[in-house]
Design a protein around this motif. Structure first.
Motif, PDB file in Angstrom:
ATOM      1  N   GLU A 179       0.833  -1.209   0.000  1.00  0.00           N
ATOM      2  CA  GLU A 179       0.000   0.000   0.000  1.00  0.00           C
ATOM      3  C   GLU A 179       0.867   1.258   0.000  1.00  0.00           C
ATOM      4  O   GLU A 179       0.577   2.225  -0.717  1.00  0.00           O
ATOM      5  CB  GLU A 179      -0.948   0.003   1.193  1.00  0.00           C
ATOM      6  CG  GLU A 179      -1.851   1.215   1.204  1.00  0.00           C
ATOM      7  CD  GLU A 179      -2.829   1.238   2.371  1.00  0.00           C
ATOM      8  OE1 GLU A 179      -3.456   2.312   2.550  1.00  0.00           O
ATOM      9  OE2 GLU A 179      -2.966   0.237   3.092  1.00  0.00           O
ATOM     10  N   TYR A 180       1.925   1.265   0.791  1.00  0.00           N
ATOM     11  CA  TYR A 180       2.850   2.398   0.830  1.00  0.00           C
ATOM     12  C   TYR A 180       3.407   2.670  -0.571  1.00  0.00           C
ATOM     13  O   TYR A 180       3.416   3.814  -1.046  1.00  0.00           O
ATOM     14  CB  TYR A 180       3.978   2.099   1.819  1.00  0.00           C
ATOM     15  CG  TYR A 180       5.058   3.149   1.889  1.00  0.00           C
ATOM     16  CD1 TYR A 180       4.920   4.253   2.716  1.00  0.00           C
ATOM     17  CD2 TYR A 180       6.227   3.018   1.141  1.00  0.00           C
ATOM     18  CE1 TYR A 180       5.923   5.211   2.790  1.00  0.00           C
ATOM     19  CE2 TYR A 180       7.228   3.972   1.216  1.00  0.00           C
ATOM     20  CZ  TYR A 180       7.069   5.061   2.040  1.00  0.00           C
ATOM     21  OH  TYR A 180       8.068   6.018   2.113  1.00  0.00           O
ATOM     22  N   LEU A 181       3.868   1.615  -1.233  1.00  0.00           N
ATOM     23  CA  LEU A 181       4.431   1.767  -2.577  1.00  0.00           C
ATOM     24  C   LEU A 181       3.384   2.270  -3.572  1.00  0.00           C
ATOM     25  O   LEU A 181       3.704   3.050  -4.471  1.00  0.00           O
ATOM     26  CB  LEU A 181       5.024   0.447  -3.055  1.00  0.00           C
ATOM     27  CG  LEU A 181       6.274  -0.008  -2.304  1.00  0.00           C
ATOM     28  CD1 LEU A 181       6.645  -1.436  -2.705  1.00  0.00           C
ATOM     29  CD2 LEU A 181       7.430   0.946  -2.532  1.00  0.00           C
ATOM     30  N   GLU A 182       2.162   1.822  -3.414  1.00  0.00           N
ATOM     31  CA  GLU A 182       1.093   2.265  -4.307  1.00  0.00           C
ATOM     32  C   GLU A 182       0.740   3.739  -4.114  1.00  0.00           C
ATOM     33  O   GLU A 182       0.293   4.396  -5.051  1.00  0.00           O
ATOM     34  CB  GLU A 182      -0.165   1.412  -4.083  1.00  0.00           C
ATOM     35  CG  GLU A 182      -0.006  -0.016  -4.536  1.00  0.00           C
ATOM     36  CD  GLU A 182      -1.151  -0.919  -4.095  1.00  0.00           C
ATOM     37  OE1 GLU A 182      -1.306  -1.997  -4.703  1.00  0.00           O
ATOM     38  OE2 GLU A 182      -1.893  -0.574  -3.147  1.00  0.00           O
ATOM     39  N   ARG A 183       0.977   4.262  -2.912  1.00  0.00           N
ATOM     40  CA  ARG A 183       0.532   5.623  -2.594  1.00  0.00           C
ATOM     41  C   ARG A 183       1.629   6.677  -2.572  1.00  0.00           C
ATOM     42  O   ARG A 183       1.333   7.869  -2.617  1.00  0.00           O
ATOM     43  CB  ARG A 183      -0.183   5.605  -1.236  1.00  0.00           C
ATOM     44  CG  ARG A 183      -1.464   4.782  -1.264  1.00  0.00           C
ATOM     45  CD  ARG A 183      -2.106   4.654   0.092  1.00  0.00           C
ATOM     46  NE  ARG A 183      -2.440   5.957   0.661  1.00  0.00           N
ATOM     47  CZ  ARG A 183      -2.857   6.124   1.910  1.00  0.00           C
ATOM     48  NH1 ARG A 183      -3.004   5.102   2.728  1.00  0.00           N
ATOM     49  NH2 ARG A 183      -3.127   7.343   2.358  1.00  0.00           N
ATOM     50  N   ILE A 184       2.896   6.282  -2.492  1.00  0.00           N
ATOM     51  CA  ILE A 184       3.949   7.276  -2.266  1.00  0.00           C
ATOM     52  C   ILE A 184       4.113   8.265  -3.419  1.00  0.00           C
ATOM     53  O   ILE A 184       4.334   9.453  -3.184  1.00  0.00           O
ATOM     54  CB  ILE A 184       5.302   6.626  -1.895  1.00  0.00           C
ATOM     55  CG1 ILE A 184       6.287   7.725  -1.465  1.00  0.00           C
ATOM     56  CG2 ILE A 184       5.822   5.761  -3.016  1.00  0.00           C
ATOM     57  CD1 ILE A 184       7.559   7.238  -0.851  1.00  0.00           C
ATOM     58  N   ILE A 208       0.820   8.113   5.224  1.00  0.00           N
ATOM     59  CA  ILE A 208       1.260   6.770   4.825  1.00  0.00           C
ATOM     60  C   ILE A 208       2.571   6.338   5.483  1.00  0.00           C
ATOM     61  O   ILE A 208       2.970   5.178   5.358  1.00  0.00           O
ATOM     62  CB  ILE A 208       1.394   6.649   3.287  1.00  0.00           C
ATOM     63  CG1 ILE A 208       2.559   7.496   2.753  1.00  0.00           C
ATOM     64  CG2 ILE A 208       0.086   6.978   2.598  1.00  0.00           C
ATOM     65  CD1 ILE A 208       2.931   7.197   1.308  1.00  0.00           C
ATOM     66  N   LEU A 209       3.228   7.215   6.174  1.00  0.00           N
ATOM     67  CA  LEU A 209       4.560   6.923   6.722  1.00  0.00           C
ATOM     68  C   LEU A 209       4.583   5.665   7.587  1.00  0.00           C
ATOM     69  O   LEU A 209       5.475   4.831   7.465  1.00  0.00           O
ATOM     70  CB  LEU A 209       5.078   8.131   7.500  1.00  0.00           C
ATOM     71  CG  LEU A 209       6.466   8.024   8.099  1.00  0.00           C
ATOM     72  CD1 LEU A 209       7.509   7.730   7.024  1.00  0.00           C
ATOM     73  CD2 LEU A 209       6.813   9.308   8.835  1.00  0.00           C
ATOM     74  N   ARG A 210       3.596   5.494   8.439  1.00  0.00           N
ATOM     75  CA  ARG A 210       3.575   4.325   9.343  1.00  0.00           C
ATOM     76  C   ARG A 210       3.451   3.003   8.574  1.00  0.00           C
ATOM     77  O   ARG A 210       3.853   1.962   9.087  1.00  0.00           O
ATOM     78  CB  ARG A 210       2.426   4.442  10.348  1.00  0.00           C
ATOM     79  CG  ARG A 210       2.477   5.642  11.252  1.00  0.00           C
ATOM     80  CD  ARG A 210       3.483   5.575  12.329  1.00  0.00           C
ATOM     81  NE  ARG A 210       3.229   4.459  13.212  1.00  0.00           N
ATOM     82  CZ  ARG A 210       4.067   4.049  14.135  1.00  0.00           C
ATOM     83  NH1 ARG A 210       5.205   4.675  14.303  1.00  0.00           N
ATOM     84  NH2 ARG A 210       3.789   3.028  14.894  1.00  0.00           N
ATOM     85  N   LEU A 211       2.909   3.066   7.371  1.00  0.00           N
ATOM     86  CA  LEU A 211       2.830   1.841   6.575  1.00  0.00           C
ATOM     87  C   LEU A 211       4.225   1.274   6.334  1.00  0.00           C
ATOM     88  O   LEU A 211       4.404   0.056   6.255  1.00  0.00           O
ATOM     89  CB  LEU A 211       2.150   2.115   5.228  1.00  0.00           C
ATOM     90  CG  LEU A 211       0.694   2.562   5.285  1.00  0.00           C
ATOM     91  CD1 LEU A 211       0.224   3.012   3.899  1.00  0.00           C
ATOM     92  CD2 LEU A 211      -0.197   1.463   5.846  1.00  0.00           C
ATOM     93  N   ARG A 212       5.229   2.167   6.222  1.00  0.00           N
ATOM     94  CA  ARG A 212       6.618   1.728   6.042  1.00  0.00           C
ATOM     95  C   ARG A 212       7.313   1.521   7.372  1.00  0.00           C
ATOM     96  O   ARG A 212       7.914   0.474   7.608  1.00  0.00           O
ATOM     97  CB  ARG A 212       7.410   2.730   5.199  1.00  0.00           C
ATOM     98  CG  ARG A 212       8.886   2.334   5.051  1.00  0.00           C
ATOM     99  CD  ARG A 212       9.678   3.318   4.247  1.00  0.00           C
ATOM    100  NE  ARG A 212       9.636   4.672   4.736  1.00  0.00           N
ATOM    101  CZ  ARG A 212      10.350   5.147   5.773  1.00  0.00           C
ATOM    102  NH1 ARG A 212      11.147   4.351   6.447  1.00  0.00           N
ATOM    103  NH2 ARG A 212      10.264   6.412   6.116  1.00  0.00           N
ATOM    104  N   THR A 213       7.236   2.510   8.252  1.00  0.00           N
ATOM    105  CA  THR A 213       8.036   2.454   9.485  1.00  0.00           C
ATOM    106  C   THR A 213       7.606   1.341  10.434  1.00  0.00           C
ATOM    107  O   THR A 213       8.410   0.904  11.258  1.00  0.00           O
ATOM    108  CB  THR A 213       8.024   3.802  10.217  1.00  0.00           C
ATOM    109  OG1 THR A 213       6.685   4.149  10.557  1.00  0.00           O
ATOM    110  CG2 THR A 213       8.654   4.892   9.361  1.00  0.00           C
TER     111      THR A 213
END
Length: 120
Positions: free
Chosen positions: A21-26, A79-84
């Protein structure tokens, strides 16, 4: 004005749907700041020291103000927390150099600032 970069050294990845999801939205968070990926986990060869993990480099042609505004933007913070939550790492914002950069000029500036400390 030199470009600025968001540089990430990422490691400790754990597969998770949030990463997809992070990659789709960044990219949508980068577009208002003209940010674009320059490096995104490509082949990496360590020639000095150790570098566990991967590298991401995002360029902001408008400089540090754009890089800072992107990182602090509500869209990116959303979206940051999706990665961190799933990937450890360090992220820095760093100013680039102008196209005519000459390291000799930097050496001369350092020598002039401390003539005794940089003896030849």
């Amino acid at each position: 004005m030199p470009a600025a970069y968001a540089l990430a050294h990422l490691h400790g990845r754990s597969p998770h749907p949030d990463i997809i999801e992070y990659l789709e939205r960044i990219q949508a968070t980068l577009d208002p700041f003209h940010g674009r990926f320059r490096i995104h986990g490509g082949e990496l060869e360590v020639v000095e020291g150790e570098w566990p993990g991967s590298v991401v480099l995002i360029e902001f042609p408008g400089g540090m103000a754009d890089a800072r505004e992107w990182y602090a933007s509500p869209a990116y913070q959303d979206i940051l927390r999706l990665r961190t939550d799933h990937i450890e790492g360090v992220v820095v914002l760093v100013e680039g150099v102008d196209s005519g950069y000459d390291p000799l000029a930097r050496a001369e500036k350092l020598r002039a600032a401390d003539p005794g400390g940089y003896a030849r």
